[in-house]
Design a protein around this motif. Structure first.
Motif, PDB file in Angstrom:
ATOM      1  N   PRO A   1       0.876  -1.368   0.060  1.00 35.79           N
ATOM      2  CA  PRO A   1      -0.017  -0.235  -0.048  1.00 35.79           C
ATOM      3  C   PRO A   1       0.761   1.363   0.005  1.00 35.79           C
ATOM      4  O   PRO A   1       1.859   1.143   0.605  1.00 35.79           O
ATOM      5  CB  PRO A   1      -0.806  -0.328   1.448  1.00 35.79           C
ATOM      6  N   SER A   2       0.407   2.339  -0.678  1.00 39.98           N
ATOM      7  CA  SER A   2       1.173   3.466  -0.657  1.00 39.98           C
ATOM      8  C   SER A   2       0.406   4.499   0.587  1.00 39.98           C
ATOM      9  O   SER A   2      -0.425   5.114   0.392  1.00 39.98           O
ATOM     10  CB  SER A   2       0.789   4.285  -1.885  1.00 39.98           C
ATOM     11  N   THR A   3       1.311   4.397   1.618  1.00 37.09           N
ATOM     12  CA  THR A   3       0.717   5.049   2.802  1.00 37.09           C
ATOM     13  C   THR A   3       2.175   5.895   3.349  1.00 37.09           C
ATOM     14  O   THR A   3       3.253   5.586   2.658  1.00 37.09           O
ATOM     15  CB  THR A   3       0.541   4.130   4.157  1.00 37.09           C
ATOM     16  N   PRO A   4       2.105   6.980   3.902  1.00 37.97           N
ATOM     17  CA  PRO A   4       3.098   7.627   4.171  1.00 37.97           C
ATOM     18  C   PRO A   4       4.227   6.961   4.974  1.00 37.97           C
ATOM     19  O   PRO A   4       5.469   7.384   4.721  1.00 37.97           O
ATOM     20  CB  PRO A   4       2.453   8.758   5.387  1.00 37.97           C
ATOM     21  N   ALA A   5       3.702   6.027   5.880  1.00 34.79           N
ATOM     22  CA  ALA A   5       4.641   5.376   6.948  1.00 34.79           C
ATOM     23  C   ALA A   5       5.671   4.535   5.778  1.00 34.79           C
ATOM     24  O   ALA A   5       6.657   4.250   6.164  1.00 34.79           O
ATOM     25  CB  ALA A   5       4.051   4.648   7.769  1.00 34.79           C
ATOM     26  N   ILE A   6       4.861   3.618   4.895  1.00 38.21           N
ATOM     27  CA  ILE A   6       5.555   2.869   3.922  1.00 38.21           C
ATOM     28  C   ILE A   6       6.503   3.643   3.154  1.00 38.21           C
ATOM     29  O   ILE A   6       7.612   2.963   2.827  1.00 38.21           O
ATOM     30  CB  ILE A   6       4.557   1.867   3.411  1.00 38.21           C
ATOM     31  N   ALA A   7       5.907   4.571   2.539  1.00 45.95           N
ATOM     32  CA  ALA A   7       7.043   5.533   1.607  1.00 45.95           C
ATOM     33  C   ALA A   7       8.052   5.782   2.313  1.00 45.95           C
ATOM     34  O   ALA A   7       9.175   5.856   1.867  1.00 45.95           O
ATOM     35  CB  ALA A   7       6.126   6.396   1.104  1.00 45.95           C
ATOM     36  N   HIS A   8       8.012   6.516   3.647  1.00 47.72           N
ATOM     37  CA  HIS A   8       9.110   6.850   4.520  1.00 47.72           C
ATOM     38  C   HIS A   8      10.059   5.638   4.636  1.00 47.72           C
ATOM     39  O   HIS A   8      11.301   5.833   4.450  1.00 47.72           O
ATOM     40  CB  HIS A   8       8.744   7.130   5.876  1.00 47.72           C
ATOM     41  N   MET A   9       9.722   4.291   5.000  1.00 52.27           N
ATOM     42  CA  MET A   9      10.437   3.205   5.290  1.00 52.27           C
ATOM     43  C   MET A   9      11.147   3.035   3.982  1.00 52.27           C
ATOM     44  O   MET A   9      12.323   2.417   3.906  1.00 52.27           O
ATOM     45  CB  MET A   9       9.663   1.964   5.651  1.00 52.27           C
ATOM     46  N   ALA A  10      10.454   3.015   2.985  1.00 48.50           N
ATOM     47  CA  ALA A  10      11.009   2.709   1.430  1.00 48.50           C
ATOM     48  C   ALA A  10      12.223   3.757   1.060  1.00 48.50           C
ATOM     49  O   ALA A  10      13.312   3.403   0.632  1.00 48.50           O
ATOM     50  CB  ALA A  10      10.020   2.722   0.386  1.00 48.50           C
ATOM     51  N   SER A  11      11.863   4.946   1.558  1.00 49.06           N
ATOM     52  CA  SER A  11      12.938   6.230   1.450  1.00 49.06           C
ATOM     53  C   SER A  11      14.276   5.811   2.165  1.00 49.06           C
ATOM     54  O   SER A  11      15.530   6.043   1.785  1.00 49.06           O
ATOM     55  CB  SER A  11      12.591   7.442   1.864  1.00 49.06           C
ATOM     56  N   GLU A  12      13.986   5.078   3.526  1.00 45.99           N
ATOM     57  CA  GLU A  12      15.248   4.606   4.415  1.00 45.99           C
ATOM     58  C   GLU A  12      15.881   3.465   3.637  1.00 45.99           C
ATOM     59  O   GLU A  12      17.202   3.657   3.766  1.00 45.99           O
ATOM     60  CB  GLU A  12      14.665   4.433   5.427  1.00 45.99           C
ATOM     61  N   LEU A  13      15.093   2.765   3.011  1.00 45.66           N
ATOM     62  CA  LEU A  13      16.051   1.548   2.310  1.00 45.66           C
ATOM     63  C   LEU A  13      16.662   2.408   1.162  1.00 45.66           C
ATOM     64  O   LEU A  13      18.035   1.727   1.143  1.00 45.66           O
ATOM     65  CB  LEU A  13      15.000   0.627   1.698  1.00 45.66           C
ATOM     66  N   MET A  14      16.375   3.094   0.361  1.00 41.41           N
ATOM     67  CA  MET A  14      17.032   3.600  -0.597  1.00 41.41           C
ATOM     68  C   MET A  14      18.123   4.622  -0.122  1.00 41.41           C
ATOM     69  O   MET A  14      19.420   4.379  -0.610  1.00 41.41           O
ATOM     70  CB  MET A  14      16.012   4.815  -1.328  1.00 41.41           C
TER      71      MET A  14
END
Length: 338
Positions: free
Chosen positions: A127-140
């Motif tokens: 899902p595209s949620t703010p928390a998941i997007a933030h975690m994906a950014s941390e992975l990047m």
């Protein structure tokens, strides 16, 4: 006996910590049977990779994280398994983390474990949620490229997207339904697995806009949060049929098509046009039986190949200007199932 491969390689392949692998292989503490089986499986996979890899070929491990019905995760797994042997100059393997439904905190925990443990790349259908997007950014930010599959995250949170153009898919479905449903008034039941998936929302908006243009006499009733699971989808469809007797067509974005058909049959309601997505095993069977009118699909093997190539490009194994072309939107009918 010395371990057959470097401990860090076994740990990476198995998804276990280096300390756990060290304890298990050196008999330093009691090891759970499940842990031992993971290590055994990792060693078998490493033996296969070493046998297949070219001399000096680099080995990459990709994590695939998906919240999706099992029928779709099985199709994605098969696509990766078909493509991985041909990926060169690297030798790639995958670790799958999938469930039909997951709480956001569980998805975040999986992604966080991957970030701490390390990975060469992460492919996500989440899902595209703010928390998941933030975690994906941390992975990047940690140097782990993130590739989105069939449903997207905001651009800063991922390296790239693979899959069909969801706006084209939704408009194509509307074009076909408008011409097949005929001039009579009525409504199309549009089913989403969850509004949290941006790809489904793109299909929804595009279908709505195109249907209003091509068939203004057809309305839309939308149901959501069935997660493509038969039990919850059937319950939502039954409620929709009770609430509205004008429904005479279906555009199933979220799946659960057997449950949808069952709900209509039990209410003795006909479906003039049934449009669905994805040529998984269930939909192939329903399509050949004539229970689905048409299925919009795309090449999952191309998606798997493109995702691997994005990861390889990140690790400088392909040109930095490597570009992925979206999968072509295709239509299957009962007379031609690709």
């Amino acid at each position: 006996m010395a371990p057959p491969f470097p401990l860090k390689d076994i740990a990476l392949q198995s998804g276990l910590s280096l300390a756990t692998v060290d304890r298990a292989l050196h008999g330093r503490a009691h090891v759970a049977r499940a842990t031992a089986l993971k290590i055994e499986a990792a060693i078998v996979e490493l033996e296969r990779q070493y046998a297949d890899a070219r001399i000096g070929g680099r080995r990459l491990v990709i994590d695939v994280v998906m919240e999706t019905p099992q029928r779709f995760s099985n199709a994605v797994r098969a696509a990766f398994e078909a493509e991985l042997p041909g990926m060169r100059p690297a030798s790639l393997s995958t670790r799958f983390h999938v469930a039909e439904t997951m709480e956001e905190r569980d998805l975040l925990a999986i992604l966080n474990r991957i970030r701490r443990r390390g990975s060469h790349g992460v492919v996500v259908k989440v899902p595209s949620t703010p928390a998941i997007a933030h975690m994906a950014s941390e992975l990047m930010a940690s140097g782990i490229p993130v590739v989105t599959l069939v449903t997207d995250l905001p651009a800063p949170a991922r390296q790239g997207y693979v899959g069909m153009d969801n706006r084209v898919a939704g408009a194509t479905a509307a074009y076909m339904v408008a011409r097949m449903a005929g001039p009579a008034t009525g409504k199309v039941l549009l089913t989403l697995s969850s509004a949290r998936f941006s790809g489904e929302e793109e299909r929804h908006r595009s279908f709505r806009d195109a249907l209003h243009k091509d068939a203004p006499h057809l309305g839309i009733m939308t149901i959501s949060e069935g997660f493509g699971v038969d039990r919850t989808t059937e319950r939502l469809v039954k409620a929709a049929l009770v609430a509205d007797n004008e429904i005479r067509a279906v555009y199933s974005i979220g799946g659960g098509n057997r449950a949808i058909l069952k709900a209509f049959a039990e209410d003795r309601r006909r479906i003039d046009v049934f449009a669905a997505h994805d040529l998984d095993a269930d939909n192939r069977n329903l399509l050949t039986q004539g229970l689905l009118t048409f299925v919009i699909h795309h090449d999952l093997r191309q998606d798997a190949r493109s995702a691997c190539q994005m990861v390889m490009a990140h690790h400088r194994m392909l040109p930095r200007d490597f570009q992925v072309v979206p999968s072509r939107v295709a239509i299957a009918t009962p007379y031609e199932v690709f």
